[in-house]
Design an enzyme around this catalytic site. Structure first.
Site, PDB file in Angstrom:
ATOM      1  N   SER A   1     -36.703  27.488   2.809  1.00 45.43           N
ATOM      2  CA  SER A   1     -36.598  25.643   3.047  1.00 45.43           C
ATOM      3  C   SER A   1     -37.670  24.653   2.586  1.00 45.43           C
ATOM      4  O   SER A   1     -38.801  25.574   2.517  1.00 45.43           O
ATOM      5  CB  SER A   1     -36.982  25.448   4.350  1.00 45.43           C
ATOM      6  OG  SER A   1     -35.855  25.714   5.567  1.00 45.43           O
TER       7      SER A   1
HETATM    8  N1  SAH Z   1     -38.081  29.848   8.226  1.00 45.12           N
HETATM    9  C1  SAH Z   1     -37.368  30.803   6.779  1.00 45.12           C
HETATM   10  C2  SAH Z   1     -36.011  30.703   6.290  1.00 45.12           C
HETATM   11  C3  SAH Z   1     -34.993  31.483   6.549  1.00 45.12           C
HETATM   12  S1  SAH Z   1     -33.438  30.868   6.319  1.00 45.12           S
HETATM   13  C4  SAH Z   1     -38.523  30.653   6.174  1.00 45.12           C
HETATM   14  O1  SAH Z   1     -39.754  30.205   6.527  1.00 45.12           O
HETATM   15  O2  SAH Z   1     -38.116  31.511   5.520  1.00 45.12           O
HETATM   16  C5  SAH Z   1     -32.824  31.243   7.413  1.00 45.12           C
HETATM   17  C6  SAH Z   1     -32.904  32.843   8.329  1.00 45.12           C
HETATM   18  O3  SAH Z   1     -31.790  32.113   8.902  1.00 45.12           O
HETATM   19  C7  SAH Z   1     -31.856  33.858   7.186  1.00 45.12           C
HETATM   20  O4  SAH Z   1     -33.429  34.475   6.769  1.00 45.12           O
HETATM   21  C8  SAH Z   1     -31.073  34.228   7.999  1.00 45.12           C
HETATM   22  O5  SAH Z   1     -31.095  35.374   8.002  1.00 45.12           O
HETATM   23  C9  SAH Z   1     -31.663  33.568   9.369  1.00 45.12           C
HETATM   24  N2  SAH Z   1     -30.646  33.528  10.302  1.00 45.12           N
HETATM   25  C10 SAH Z   1     -29.155  33.614  10.075  1.00 45.12           C
HETATM   26  N3  SAH Z   1     -28.556  33.405  11.404  1.00 45.12           N
HETATM   27  C11 SAH Z   1     -29.171  34.052  12.119  1.00 45.12           C
HETATM   28  C12 SAH Z   1     -29.501  34.976  13.338  1.00 45.12           C
HETATM   29  N4  SAH Z   1     -28.138  34.566  15.114  1.00 45.12           N
HETATM   30  N5  SAH Z   1     -30.390  35.289  14.230  1.00 45.12           N
HETATM   31  C13 SAH Z   1     -31.237  35.061  13.724  1.00 45.12           C
HETATM   32  N6  SAH Z   1     -31.842  34.436  13.017  1.00 45.12           N
HETATM   33  C14 SAH Z   1     -30.670  33.974  11.892  1.00 45.12           C
END
Ligand code: SAH
Length: 256
Positions: free
Chosen positions: A100
């Site tokens: 993000s």
């Molecule tokens: N906080 C992260 C943002 C990653 S993007 C950072 O700093 O990089 C969001 C992430 O949520 C993705 O990696 C995706 O695979 C994950 N995601 C989506 N649905 C999910 C779920 N049900 N449980 C765990 N992770 C999930």
């Protein structure tokens, strides 16, 4: 929908197979990568400029600004993107996911600190849904006593572990599993933060939130527009506020 196999995550110290949830593996076999050329040497100055912009953009929490100024975001992105690491932009982290924007990370963290429980006793245990590359978990580690972070994609769970290892953040617990189910073993949480947006708030998240706790999550509302949602769990029930529009990757069920 994929069924969840035996949940591999363990709380540190909860058993011999704590590998999946151990935040910082012994560093000896895994030497810290050299800082990326161009940003590494003066990254503190570049981060300081990012923090100034965050403050100018309305982030007021000193704790959040300090955490954003401390965590080396360039260590969480691929080397080809290092020069964009401190711009206010989301960046690809592999497997179709994104880290993000700094602005959004700071905004959501600031909202978490507004939880009733955080105002009285500091931020206790936090659950993050969507570890991704681990950046936001690292920021949260400076703001909360314990950070439990769940990722459903094994490739990113592993990537986050590698990214976080050099930081030796003993209060970050990396968990591999479906975040829609939350993580009951760590509950109740002072705060829950989702980095992926669904159509509804999973019941497990509300159940696992402490009274006085706060949930911050992107959610698609009627019409499909994704908005940032804040849910406070009060002694009288849940209180929901809808904030600004946001653009997060989809929340998916199951693991992959
Ligand atoms: N906080 C992260 C943002 C990653 S993007 C950072 O700093 O990089 C969001 C992430 O949520 C993705 O990696 C995706 O695979 C994950 N995601 C989506 N649905 C999910 C779920 N049900 N449980 C765990 N992770 C999930």
């Amino acid at each position: 929908m994929q069924r969840r196999p035996g949940f591999p995550a363990r709380l540190p110290g909860s058993g011999p197979a704590a590998v999946r949830s151990t935040p910082v593996a012994p560093a000896a076999r895994n030497p810290v990568a050299a800082p990326p050329v161009g940003v590494g040497l003066d990254s503190a100055a570049v981060r300081a400029r990012m923090v100034q912009k965050l403050a100018a953009g309305g982030i007021t929490s000193a704790a959040v600004l300090q955490a954003m100024g401390t965590v080396e975001r360039h260590r969480f992105v691929d080397s080809a993107l290092v020069n964009q690491a401190y711009e206010d932009t989301s960046l690809p982290i592999g497997l179709g996911q994104t880290i993000s924007k700094p602005n959004v990370v700071a905004r959501m963290c600031e909202l978490l600190l507004g939880a009733e429980g955080a105002r009285t006793g500091g931020l206790g245990r936090v659950l993050e849904i969507g570890t991704g590359c681990g950046y936001q978990a690292a920021v949260l580690s400076h703001l909360a006593r314990e950070v439990y972070t769940l990722e459903r994609l094994r490739g990113l769970h592993d990537k986050a572990r590698n990214n976080l290892r050099p930081f030796r953040l003993a209060n970050v617990h990396l968990l591999f599993g479906d975040g829609m189910l939350g993580y009951a073993k760590g509950a109740p949480y002072a705060a829950i933060i989702a980095a992926a947006g669904g159509d509804a708030v999973p019941q497990a998240w509300c159940d696992q939130l402490a009274v006085g706790g706060r949930l911050v999550a992107p959610m698609a509302l009627a019409g499909g527009q994704q908005m940032l949602l804040v849910i406070d769990k009060t002694p009288h029930g849940l209180k929901q506020s809808v904030l600004e529009p946001v653009h997060f990757v989809p929340l998916k069920s199951g693991i992959a």
